[in-house]
Design a protein around this motif. Structure first.
Motif, short mmCIF file in Angstrom:
data_model
loop_
_atom_site.label_atom_id
_atom_site.label_comp_id
_atom_site.label_asym_id
_atom_site.label_seq_id
_atom_site.Cartn_x
_atom_site.Cartn_y
_atom_site.Cartn_z
N GLU A 195 0.85 -1.19 0.00
CA GLU A 195 0.00 0.00 0.00
C GLU A 195 0.89 1.25 0.00
O GLU A 195 1.88 1.33 0.72
CB GLU A 195 -0.89 -0.01 1.24
CG GLU A 195 -1.96 1.05 1.26
CD GLU A 195 -3.13 0.76 0.35
OE1 GLU A 195 -3.96 1.66 0.15
OE2 GLU A 195 -3.23 -0.38 -0.17
N VAL A 224 -0.24 2.27 -4.84
CA VAL A 224 -1.38 1.41 -4.55
C VAL A 224 -2.24 2.08 -3.48
O VAL A 224 -1.74 2.48 -2.43
CB VAL A 224 -0.93 0.02 -4.05
CG1 VAL A 224 -2.14 -0.85 -3.72
CG2 VAL A 224 -0.06 -0.66 -5.10
N GLU A 225 -3.53 2.21 -3.79
CA GLU A 225 -4.49 2.71 -2.81
C GLU A 225 -5.70 1.79 -2.85
O GLU A 225 -6.55 1.89 -3.74
CB GLU A 225 -4.90 4.15 -3.12
CG GLU A 225 -3.84 5.19 -2.78
CD GLU A 225 -4.36 6.61 -2.88
OE1 GLU A 225 -5.59 6.77 -3.05
OE2 GLU A 225 -3.54 7.54 -2.79
N ASP A 227 -7.99 -0.87 -3.87
CA ASP A 227 -8.11 -1.73 -5.04
C ASP A 227 -7.79 -0.99 -6.34
O ASP A 227 -8.22 -1.39 -7.41
CB ASP A 227 -9.52 -2.34 -5.12
CG ASP A 227 -10.61 -1.27 -5.18
OD1 ASP A 227 -10.26 -0.08 -5.14
OD2 ASP A 227 -11.80 -1.63 -5.28
N ARG A 228 -7.00 0.11 -6.23
CA ARG A 228 -6.60 0.87 -7.41
C ARG A 228 -5.09 1.07 -7.42
O ARG A 228 -4.46 1.17 -6.36
CB ARG A 228 -7.33 2.21 -7.46
CG ARG A 228 -8.85 2.09 -7.43
CD ARG A 228 -9.52 3.44 -7.37
NE ARG A 228 -9.38 4.19 -8.62
CZ ARG A 228 -9.82 5.44 -8.77
NH1 ARG A 228 -10.39 6.07 -7.76
NH2 ARG A 228 -9.67 6.06 -9.94
N VAL A 229 -4.52 1.15 -8.63
CA VAL A 229 -3.06 1.31 -8.80
C VAL A 229 -2.80 2.38 -9.85
O VAL A 229 -3.43 2.40 -10.91
CB VAL A 229 -2.39 -0.01 -9.24
CG1 VAL A 229 -0.87 0.16 -9.31
CG2 VAL A 229 -2.74 -1.14 -8.28
N TRP A 230 -1.85 3.28 -9.54
CA TRP A 230 -1.41 4.31 -10.48
C TRP A 230 0.08 4.11 -10.77
O TRP A 230 0.83 3.62 -9.92
CB TRP A 230 -1.64 5.70 -9.91
CG TRP A 230 -3.07 6.13 -9.88
CD1 TRP A 230 -3.75 6.87 -10.81
CD2 TRP A 230 -4.02 5.85 -8.83
NE1 TRP A 230 -5.06 7.06 -10.41
CE2 TRP A 230 -5.25 6.45 -9.21
CE3 TRP A 230 -3.95 5.16 -7.62
CZ2 TRP A 230 -6.38 6.38 -8.42
CZ3 TRP A 230 -5.08 5.06 -6.83
CH2 TRP A 230 -6.29 5.67 -7.23
N GLU A 252 -3.60 5.72 -14.16
CA GLU A 252 -4.17 4.55 -13.47
C GLU A 252 -4.03 3.33 -14.37
O GLU A 252 -4.26 3.40 -15.59
CB GLU A 252 -5.65 4.78 -13.13
CG GLU A 252 -6.22 3.65 -12.28
CD GLU A 252 -7.59 3.97 -11.71
OE1 GLU A 252 -8.13 3.13 -10.96
OE2 GLU A 252 -8.13 5.07 -12.00
N GLU A 254 -4.44 -1.22 -14.72
CA GLU A 254 -5.18 -2.40 -14.31
C GLU A 254 -4.40 -3.64 -14.73
O GLU A 254 -3.45 -3.54 -15.53
CB GLU A 254 -6.57 -2.40 -14.96
CG GLU A 254 -7.43 -1.21 -14.60
CD GLU A 254 -8.76 -1.22 -15.33
OE1 GLU A 254 -8.89 -2.01 -16.31
OE2 GLU A 254 -9.66 -0.46 -14.94
N SER A 257 -3.61 -3.91 -18.36
CA SER A 257 -2.80 -2.87 -19.00
C SER A 257 -1.47 -3.43 -19.51
O SER A 257 -0.84 -4.26 -18.85
CB SER A 257 -2.51 -1.73 -18.02
OG SER A 257 -3.71 -1.14 -17.55
N VAL A 274 -9.87 -8.20 -4.59
CA VAL A 274 -9.97 -6.77 -4.29
C VAL A 274 -11.20 -6.53 -3.45
O VAL A 274 -12.01 -7.41 -3.23
CB VAL A 274 -10.05 -5.95 -5.60
CG1 VAL A 274 -8.81 -6.14 -6.42
CG2 VAL A 274 -11.28 -6.34 -6.42
#
Length: 281
Positions: A195, A224-225, A227-230, A252, A254, A257, A274
């Protein structure tokens, strides 16, 4: 290139071996680093310098009780940074310390500049983050020094980076998240993401250390925040790409990607469900 393997705790305490291209570890007397524990195989593992990736690697030689790098099992080979804890079987533990990388041309603006009278002083050195296994050992040693204990905590071994020799506590890694990153090109590997920010590059301070010259020392950051990733590029020399397009800001991403760091392809994967999803029965 030079490196050290040394022990400060357990039955091998006091062992200290400096080597160049390769060191073999095992119970056999013909090894560069002979260990006494019967849980160690005769030819257990080796540490060697790979000229193509310009880095040291740890390789398990088919040992019976396994090899671990900073507490994680090693299957085949794994790249090494500046400082690690290596475990062989359940009883033998050594510290790996890289002594000299040699001169390297700066690839990106990660140096600090100090203003002096008419001159600028560049500071290029960075101390490696203390591995989790070494943090635990130092915590145990500190606890052993309380009143009534007979255990002595010796001084830091000569040659350790100043940040370790000074005795300052290293930051504790964040809790592991539900995502991982797999590097598909050489040397490859799978890395669990935590995280928050996860630095990717050749630096020993990176969360995702990839020993390949196509990457910069600080190449990119995966944030990572939940259930999302940048993903964002850190001003790397060979750039970062998502879906074949070079990125300039934070994007962002997935698991579907298409990711590329320089020429190295990678993919994001799930290590667990998630938020809002149930684990399969």
């Amino acid at each position: 290139m030079r490196a050290r393997l040394f022990a400060r705790f357990g039955p091998e305490a006091g062992l200290d071996v400096e080597f160049g291209d390769e060191a073999t570890i095992g119970r056999g007397r013909d090894n560069s680093v002979p260990l006494s524990s019967r849980e160690v195989s005769q030819q257990h593992a080796r540490v060697f310098f790979d000229a193509e990736s310009a880095a040291y690697w740890l390789e398990d030689l088919g040992s019976l009780n396994g090899t671990r790098l900073d507490g994680e099992p090693v299957s085949g080979r794994a790249p090494l940074g500046a400082l690690h804890v290596l475990s062989f079987g359940a009883a033998a533990e050594l510290f790996f310390l890289e002594l000299d990388r040699g001169p390297e041309k700066p690839e990106e603006p990660e140096t600090a500049a100090l203003e002096t009278t008419g001159r600028r002083t560049r500071i290029d050195a960075e101390a490696p983050i203390l591995p989790a296994g070494l943090q635990a050992k130092r915590a145990d040693a500190a606890a052993a020094g309380k009143p009534g204990s007979t255990t002595r905590v010796e001084e830091s071994p000569a040659g350790l980076p100043p940040s370790l020799a000074g005795g300052h506590a290293a930051p504790v890694p964040a809790a592991a998240g539900r995502f991982g990153l797999e590097i598909l090109g050489s040397p490859g590997g799978r890395f669990e993401l935590h995280e928050g920010d996860n630095l990717l590059g050749r630096s020993g301070r990176a969360r995702v250390v990839v020993a390949n010259r196509v990457l910069s020392r600080r190449h990119a950051v995966l944030r990572v925040e939940g259930d999302r990733v940048w993903l964002r590029d850190e001003g790397s020399r060979n750039h970062t790409f998502v879906g074949g397009e070079e990125i300039s800001g934070e994007v962002e991403i997935e698991p579907a990607s298409e990711l590329r760091f320089g020429r190295l392809e990678a993919r994001l994967y799930l290590t667990g469900p998630v938020a809002g999803e149930e684990e399969p029965e």
